[in-house]
Design a protein around this motif. Structure first.
Motif, mmCIF file in Angstrom:
data_model
loop_
_atom_site.group_PDB
_atom_site.id
_atom_site.type_symbol
_atom_site.label_atom_id
_atom_site.label_comp_id
_atom_site.label_asym_id
_atom_site.label_seq_id
_atom_site.Cartn_x
_atom_site.Cartn_y
_atom_site.Cartn_z
ATOM 1 N N ASP A 95 24.436 -12.810 -10.932
ATOM 2 C CA ASP A 95 23.505 -12.772 -11.784
ATOM 3 C C ASP A 95 24.132 -13.495 -12.618
ATOM 4 O O ASP A 95 23.609 -15.068 -13.387
ATOM 5 N N LYS A 96 24.961 -13.316 -13.632
ATOM 6 C CA LYS A 96 25.420 -14.002 -14.950
ATOM 7 C C LYS A 96 26.606 -14.946 -14.516
ATOM 8 O O LYS A 96 26.512 -16.544 -14.998
ATOM 9 N N ASP A 97 26.425 -15.325 -12.768
ATOM 10 C CA ASP A 97 27.865 -16.526 -12.678
ATOM 11 C C ASP A 97 26.639 -17.425 -12.533
ATOM 12 O O ASP A 97 26.172 -18.578 -12.633
ATOM 13 N N PHE A 98 25.224 -16.983 -11.856
ATOM 14 C CA PHE A 98 23.984 -17.830 -11.541
ATOM 15 C C PHE A 98 24.099 -18.308 -13.364
ATOM 16 O O PHE A 98 23.204 -19.778 -13.050
ATOM 17 N N GLY A 99 23.768 -17.958 -13.729
ATOM 18 C CA GLY A 99 22.597 -18.581 -15.615
ATOM 19 C C GLY A 99 24.126 -19.469 -15.756
ATOM 20 O O GLY A 99 23.706 -20.661 -16.356
ATOM 21 N N LYS A 100 25.501 -19.228 -15.899
ATOM 22 C CA LYS A 100 26.711 -19.490 -16.517
ATOM 23 C C LYS A 100 26.582 -21.343 -15.666
ATOM 24 O O LYS A 100 26.678 -21.918 -15.726
ATOM 25 N N TYR A 155 24.368 -22.483 -13.795
ATOM 26 C CA TYR A 155 22.934 -24.003 -13.976
ATOM 27 C C TYR A 155 23.390 -24.081 -15.788
ATOM 28 O O TYR A 155 22.631 -24.777 -15.767
ATOM 29 N N PHE A 156 23.910 -23.441 -17.018
ATOM 30 C CA PHE A 156 23.706 -24.027 -18.334
ATOM 31 C C PHE A 156 25.106 -25.314 -17.960
ATOM 32 O O PHE A 156 25.274 -26.410 -18.237
ATOM 33 N N GLU A 157 25.812 -25.258 -16.882
ATOM 34 C CA GLU A 157 26.666 -25.695 -16.529
ATOM 35 C C GLU A 157 26.355 -27.424 -16.196
ATOM 36 O O GLU A 157 26.577 -28.174 -16.494
ATOM 37 N N MET A 158 25.298 -26.911 -15.231
ATOM 38 C CA MET A 158 24.780 -27.662 -14.524
ATOM 39 C C MET A 158 23.757 -29.015 -15.276
ATOM 40 O O MET A 158 23.107 -29.755 -15.203
ATOM 41 N N ASN A 159 22.792 -27.797 -16.128
ATOM 42 C CA ASN A 159 22.226 -28.376 -16.899
ATOM 43 C C ASN A 159 22.389 -28.861 -18.148
ATOM 44 O O ASN A 159 20.842 -28.811 -18.779
ATOM 45 N N ARG A 160 22.504 -28.925 -18.512
ATOM 46 C CA ARG A 160 23.406 -29.014 -20.140
ATOM 47 C C ARG A 160 22.630 -30.296 -20.616
ATOM 48 O O ARG A 160 23.589 -31.594 -19.628
#
Ligand SMILES: Cc1cc2nc3c(=O)[nH]c(=O)nc-3n(C[C@H](O)[C@H](O)[C@H](O)COP(=O)(O)O)c2cc1C
Ligand SMILES: Nc1ncnc2c1ncn2[C@@H]1O[C@H](COP(=O)(O)OP(=O)(O)OP(=O)(O)O)[C@@H](O)[C@H]1O
Length: 308
Positions: A296-301, A303-308
């Motif tokens: 889940d943590k990897d998923f969140g990280k 997500y932010f890399e791709m949506n920043r």
């Protein structure tokens, strides 16, 4: 901002620009109405939001709740620059008031409305018999300016609190956020958990229990940002009962903040929701739960890399 909940205290001593309704969520349509009453300040009118208390109708179980708690609505309106918020008790007297009487006695006499702003489908008074046609007719009698705004639509769908509540209960956070014009958020005071997160799962979490009147999206894991007194952090949040551990009687909102190592106990935090990742699940062992939480943590990280 002046906040009035007692109907004996609504007599205002200045001329006002008033908008009326429930305003649950203060979505992009509501925001347009509010912008219009704020314009009234140029004519020396104080911006007033008149809303009703529906508390008795709310089933306090997070399912028939509201997008905003009364306190959140109040803070939000204050931040927007509204100067008076009235939450009028929807008692029998108000329920049976004829629309003409409402306009004369409340809107014009007590609130001293010189500008009235509503959406085109606004209905009020006994049996919702009052509408914009009546408001227009009475504007000549009582001397207020009426501004009727077309309902804001997005992708051919009229924006309403009802639709946003439905989307939220489905976990469609991207849709909810675009209709609100901001992230859906949940606030609460960080309380002590059972320390399993820090000690056994190597993932310390900030636990809050939202107010019962607050509508919650489905149980599961979401990508979030968290506003704290130390600043804003990215993170990953689980909503639910932690079935792997057991013993919880009400849903909690539990967040792992990335790149944070401080003490949040006793502090109010605000969790902003971006996207749903997966449902909450009862794992056979803590080890399996831990492996999933790291995914889940990897998923969140990511997500932010791709949506920043
Ligand atoms: C990202 C994340 C995902 C989680 N997913 C689940 C889950 O699927 N099932 C579950 O029982 N608990 C889940 N939890 C809750 C954990 O059980 C909880 O963090 C752990 O029990 C620690 O709780 P504590 O803060 O009370 O010590 C999740 C927590 C986080 C932060
Ligand atoms: N999409 C919109 N665009 C412009 N004005 C709106 C929009 N939705 C509501 N309004 C107006 O905002 C005021 C408050 O309305 P209300 O709180 O009933 O909103 P709503 O979103 O339609 O809620 P519900 O879905 O519960 O009916 C009313 O004057 C209403 O006409």
């Amino acid at each position: 901002m002046k906040y009035i909940t007692n109907k004996d205290e609504i007599s205002l001593e200045y001329d006002t620009a008033v908008t009326l309704g429930k305003f649950d969520g203060i979505h992009i349509g509501h925001q347009l109405l509010i912008r219009e009453i704020l314009e009234g300040t140029k004519q020396g009118l104080k911006p007033v939001v008149f809303t009703f208390s529906f508390i008795e109708k709310i089933r306090k179980d997070h399912v028939e709740g509201n997008l905003l708690t009364e306190e959140e609505k109040r803070n939000f309106l204050e931040d927007l620059g509204v100067q008076v918020m009235i939450t009028y008790p929807l008692d029998d007297e108000m329920r049976h008031m004829q629309p003409e009487a409402f306009v004369e006695q409340i809107l014009c006499k007590k609130l001293r409305a010189k500008k009235v702003v509503v959406g085109s489908d606004f209905a009020f008074g006994y049996q919702r018999k009052g509408d914009v046609i009546l408001l227009e007719k009475l504007s000549g009698v009582y001397g207020y300016e009426l501004v009727v705004l077309d309902k804001v639509a997005m992708e051919d769908q009229v924006v309403s609190s009802t639709i946003i509540r439905q989307e939220l209960l489905e976990g469609h956070m991207e849709k909810v956020n675009s209709l609100l014009g901001r992230c859906y958020s949940i606030e609460g005071t960080v309380v002590h958990g059972n320390q399993i997160g820090r000690k056994l799962l190597s993932m310390p979490t900030a636990n809050i229990y939202p107010s019962f009147e607050k509508l919650l999206p489905p149980n599961g894991v979401y990508v979030t940002t968290i506003e704290t007194k130390f600043g804003k952090y990215e993170g990953i949040t689980n909503i639910g009962y932690k079935p792997t551990i057991g013993g919880e009687t009400r849903p909690g909102v539990e967040t792992y903040l990335f790149d944070f190592d401080g003490d949040l106990y006793g502090q109010v935090i605000k969790v902003n929701f971006y996207t749903f990742e997966r449902g909450e699940y009862k794992y056979d062992s803590l080890e399996e739960l831990k492996e999933q939480m790291f995914r889940d943590k990897d998923f969140g990280k990511k997500y932010f890399e791709m949506n920043r």
